[in-house]
Scaffold this motif. Structure first.
Motif, PDB file in Angstrom:
ATOM      1  N   ILE A  12     100.844  -0.423   4.517  1.00 40.66           N
ATOM      2  CA  ILE A  12     101.399  -0.915   3.250  1.00 40.66           C
ATOM      3  C   ILE A  12     101.461  -2.440   3.308  1.00 40.66           C
ATOM      4  O   ILE A  12     101.987  -3.004   4.268  1.00 40.66           O
ATOM      5  CB  ILE A  12     102.806  -0.348   2.995  1.00 40.66           C
ATOM      6  N   ILE A  13     100.905  -3.086   2.300  1.00 39.57           N
ATOM      7  CA  ILE A  13     101.011  -4.543   2.190  1.00 39.57           C
ATOM      8  C   ILE A  13     102.286  -4.874   1.420  1.00 39.57           C
ATOM      9  O   ILE A  13     102.495  -4.377   0.309  1.00 39.57           O
ATOM     10  CB  ILE A  13      99.794  -5.150   1.481  1.00 39.57           C
ATOM     11  N   ILE A  14     103.133  -5.699   2.005  1.00 37.58           N
ATOM     12  CA  ILE A  14     104.392  -6.110   1.385  1.00 37.58           C
ATOM     13  C   ILE A  14     104.294  -7.602   1.070  1.00 37.58           C
ATOM     14  O   ILE A  14     104.114  -8.410   1.975  1.00 37.58           O
ATOM     15  CB  ILE A  14     105.579  -5.842   2.310  1.00 37.58           C
ATOM     16  N   THR A  15     104.430  -7.941  -0.202  1.00 37.75           N
ATOM     17  CA  THR A  15     104.342  -9.340  -0.624  1.00 37.75           C
ATOM     18  C   THR A  15     105.650  -9.749  -1.273  1.00 37.75           C
ATOM     19  O   THR A  15     106.100  -9.136  -2.240  1.00 37.75           O
ATOM     20  CB  THR A  15     103.190  -9.548  -1.622  1.00 37.75           C
ATOM     21  N   GLY A  16     106.272 -10.781  -0.722  1.00 39.11           N
ATOM     22  CA  GLY A  16     107.511 -11.292  -1.298  1.00 39.11           C
ATOM     23  C   GLY A  16     107.227 -12.373  -2.318  1.00 39.11           C
ATOM     24  O   GLY A  16     106.267 -13.142  -2.183  1.00 39.11           O
ATOM     25  N   SER A  17     108.020 -12.421  -3.343  1.00 39.93           N
ATOM     26  CA  SER A  17     107.926 -13.494  -4.338  1.00 39.93           C
ATOM     27  C   SER A  17     109.306 -13.680  -4.936  1.00 39.93           C
ATOM     28  O   SER A  17     110.179 -12.826  -4.799  1.00 39.93           O
ATOM     29  CB  SER A  17     106.894 -13.174  -5.423  1.00 39.93           C
ATOM     30  N   GLN A  18     109.537 -14.802  -5.590  1.00 39.15           N
ATOM     31  CA  GLN A  18     110.854 -15.085  -6.158  1.00 39.15           C
ATOM     32  C   GLN A  18     111.057 -14.274  -7.452  1.00 39.15           C
ATOM     33  O   GLN A  18     110.467 -14.601  -8.474  1.00 39.15           O
ATOM     34  CB  GLN A  18     110.975 -16.578  -6.448  1.00 39.15           C
ATOM     35  N   TRP A  19     111.891 -13.233  -7.456  1.00 36.55           N
ATOM     36  CA  TRP A  19     112.675 -12.695  -6.375  1.00 36.55           C
ATOM     37  C   TRP A  19     112.519 -11.198  -6.426  1.00 36.55           C
ATOM     38  O   TRP A  19     113.363 -10.481  -6.938  1.00 36.55           O
ATOM     39  CB  TRP A  19     114.131 -13.140  -6.523  1.00 36.55           C
ATOM     40  N   LYS A  20     111.420 -10.740  -5.874  1.00 36.34           N
ATOM     41  CA  LYS A  20     111.069  -9.324  -5.910  1.00 36.34           C
ATOM     42  C   LYS A  20     110.092  -9.036  -4.782  1.00 36.34           C
ATOM     43  O   LYS A  20     109.571  -9.952  -4.136  1.00 36.34           O
ATOM     44  CB  LYS A  20     110.468  -8.953  -7.269  1.00 36.34           C
ATOM     45  N   TRP A  21     109.814  -7.753  -4.550  1.00 40.43           N
ATOM     46  CA  TRP A  21     108.850  -7.339  -3.540  1.00 40.43           C
ATOM     47  C   TRP A  21     107.718  -6.565  -4.204  1.00 40.43           C
ATOM     48  O   TRP A  21     107.946  -5.812  -5.154  1.00 40.43           O
ATOM     49  CB  TRP A  21     109.508  -6.452  -2.485  1.00 40.43           C
ATOM     50  N   HIS A  22     106.506  -6.775  -3.713  1.00 40.51           N
ATOM     51  CA  HIS A  22     105.348  -6.017  -4.200  1.00 40.51           C
ATOM     52  C   HIS A  22     104.846  -5.142  -3.063  1.00 40.51           C
ATOM     53  O   HIS A  22     104.641  -5.613  -1.945  1.00 40.51           O
ATOM     54  CB  HIS A  22     104.235  -6.963  -4.664  1.00 40.51           C
ATOM     55  N   TYR A  23     104.661  -3.853  -3.352  1.00 38.15           N
ATOM     56  CA  TYR A  23     104.188  -2.906  -2.350  1.00 38.15           C
ATOM     57  C   TYR A  23     102.825  -2.368  -2.763  1.00 38.15           C
ATOM     58  O   TYR A  23     102.631  -1.939  -3.905  1.00 38.15           O
ATOM     59  CB  TYR A  23     105.168  -1.744  -2.206  1.00 38.15           C
ATOM     60  N   LYS A  24     101.882  -2.387  -1.831  1.00 38.07           N
ATOM     61  CA  LYS A  24     100.541  -1.870  -2.079  1.00 38.07           C
ATOM     62  C   LYS A  24     100.144  -0.933  -0.948  1.00 38.07           C
ATOM     63  O   LYS A  24     100.080  -1.339   0.217  1.00 38.07           O
ATOM     64  CB  LYS A  24      99.527  -3.012  -2.194  1.00 38.07           C
ATOM     65  N   TYR A  25      99.877   0.328  -1.298  1.00 35.77           N
ATOM     66  CA  TYR A  25      99.464   1.334  -0.330  1.00 35.77           C
ATOM     67  C   TYR A  25      97.953   1.249  -0.162  1.00 35.77           C
ATOM     68  O   TYR A  25      97.187   1.626  -1.066  1.00 35.77           O
ATOM     69  CB  TYR A  25      99.872   2.726  -0.811  1.00 35.77           C
ATOM     70  N   MET A  26      97.528   0.762   0.998  1.00 30.88           N
ATOM     71  CA  MET A  26      96.110   0.486   1.205  1.00 30.88           C
ATOM     72  C   MET A  26      95.238   1.735   1.127  1.00 30.88           C
ATOM     73  O   MET A  26      94.093   1.678   0.687  1.00 30.88           O
ATOM     74  CB  MET A  26      95.918  -0.175   2.579  1.00 30.88           C
ATOM     75  N   ASP A  27      95.767   2.871   1.546  1.00 30.33           N
ATOM     76  CA  ASP A  27      94.954   4.081   1.613  1.00 30.33           C
ATOM     77  C   ASP A  27      94.914   4.868   0.307  1.00 30.33           C
ATOM     78  O   ASP A  27      94.072   5.757   0.161  1.00 30.33           O
ATOM     79  CB  ASP A  27      95.481   4.995   2.735  1.00 30.33           C
ATOM     80  N   ASP A  28      95.812   4.562  -0.621  1.00 33.72           N
ATOM     81  CA  ASP A  28      95.911   5.382  -1.826  1.00 33.72           C
ATOM     82  C   ASP A  28      95.733   4.604  -3.126  1.00 33.72           C
ATOM     83  O   ASP A  28      95.686   5.205  -4.202  1.00 33.72           O
ATOM     84  CB  ASP A  28      97.265   6.098  -1.856  1.00 33.72           C
ATOM     85  N   GLY A  29      95.703   3.267  -3.042  1.00 32.42           N
ATOM     86  CA  GLY A  29      95.523   2.475  -4.252  1.00 32.42           C
ATOM     87  C   GLY A  29      96.752   2.383  -5.128  1.00 32.42           C
ATOM     88  O   GLY A  29      96.687   1.902  -6.253  1.00 32.42           O
TER      89      GLY A  29
END
Length: 373
Positions: free
Chosen positions: A117-134
């Motif tokens: 899972i790619i976790i990207t922080g930004s002001q002020w929230k988190w973005h989650y991306k499941y690499m295997d499932d899109g």
């Protein structure tokens, strides 16, 4: 926190006990248990050293005090003493270093994951991306503004609840690739013994294997701006069958959202519809910086009320909402909001607070801007 959903009585007592907890949590992963055991081992060693050292000091002070006629010894250098105070600490440090190194090596070994899972922080929230499932989505604070401003009683999980939690399967090695798209954040979930910086332009990794289903909460642990305290993390660990069902539901939601987006491109909102929808989007995503009244924070965040961009330069207005402004807290919303939501919020900003431009932006206008038409 694992049993909170199953037993309300335990949940209440556990919540009260946690208010007075001084020690670190044992967590729900093997690594978190290892970290806890390492912490306790080091603590016991330090306590033992303190008892010996201070015990010897107080014993010497009491039994060799002047009132008892003790005479101080006069000597310089002692090979035996110097060897002792060099060798003994060295042996103690080796004894401490072996389990510490073993635990640290295990914590850094994110190889052969079952899920990434790619976790990207930004002001002020988190973005989650499941690499295997899109599957990908943003996770934001869900605490009501009325609670934050003292208009409502604060809930049990005040400032620790989100609209869309991260979901993982139990008994699977989940690798987290952690980064940021603006400033430095830190993704911290104490129950997993995971605390990793999210640095813009870099990717740090961590991993966890949750042994039990449950809800696990954390926070951003790096001062990242004025709303740093409003950036919680919630992870739900599910049985494999429940996780597979959830992934299937998310794929269906994404497919339906894309189909709905295409349908909306051929439709036009009325001004009333756009203003109503735009106000909701603005309060959820923009009001933290630009303020609910559109006046911003002087010297920090620009006002939208009466601004040139919000009253005259519509193409630039659209571009800034879509792509953000480099070097500022204004982030890109192209992937965070649907085209219809972006159209609605721009319409709202151009007509609220007395701006009254009469501009009505549609989803097809946003689509054209995104595709350079």
């Amino acid at each position: 926190m694992v049993g909170l959903l199953a037993n309300p009585v335990f949940a209440e007592s556990s919540a009260k006990a946690s208010q007075y907890q001084l020690n670190m949590t044992k967590g729900v992963t093997d690594i978190s248990a290892d970290v806890y055991d390492l912490h306790m081992l080091m603590f016991k060693i330090c306590v033992a050293i303190a008892i010996l050292v201070f015990g010897a000091m107080f014993w010497a002070m009491w039994f060799h005090r002047k009132s008892k006629g003790a005479k101080p010894a006069h000597f310089h250098e002692s090979v035996k003493v110097e060897i002792a105070w060099t060798v003994i600490p060295f042996i103690i440090l080796i004894f401490m270093a072996i389990p510490a190194a073993k635990t640290l090596i295990s914590m850094e070994d994110a190889s052969e994951p079952d899920l990434t899972i790619i976790i990207t922080g930004s002001q002020w929230k988190w973005h989650y991306k499941y690499m295997d499932d899109g599957v990908e989505y943003y996770s934001k604070l869900a605490t009501q503004q009325d609670e934050i401003h003292g208009k409502l009683e604060k809930g049990e999980n005040y400032l620790l609840e989100v609209d869309r939690p991260l979901v993982i399967p139990i008994n699977k090695k989940v690798r987290f690739l952690i980064t940021s798209d603006d400033v430095i954040h830190a993704w911290w979930v104490p129950d997993f013994a995971v605390k990793q910086d999210a640095n813009p332009g870099f990717i740090n990794d961590a991993w966890a294997i949750a042994n039990e289903p449950g809800i696990y909460r954390g926070q951003c642990a790096e001062l990242c701006g004025k709303d740093h305290g409003f950036m919680p993390i919630v992870v739900i660990a599910k049985e494999q069958a429940d996780y597979d069902q959830w992934i299937g539901e998310q794929k269906t939601i994404l497919a339906n959202a894309k189909a709905e987006e295409q349908r909306l491109l051929s439709m036009n909102m009325t001004m009333d519809e756009a203003m109503a929808a735009g106000e909701k989007v603005y309060l959820a995503n923009c009001a933290a910086c630009h303020m609910p009244n559109g006046q911003g924070l002087p010297g920090v965040f620009p006002a939208l009320k009466g601004s040139v961009i919000a009253t005259k330069d519509q193409p630039t207005h659209i571009d800034r909402v879509l792509n953000g402004v480099a070097g500022t807290a204004m982030q890109s919303y192209a992937k965070q909001l649907s085209m219809s939501d972006i159209a609605a919020v721009i319409t709202y900003e151009r007509n609220a607070w007395g701006n009254n431009t009469g501009d009505l932006v549609q989803a097809k206008d946003i689509n054209s801007a995104m595709n350079g038409k």
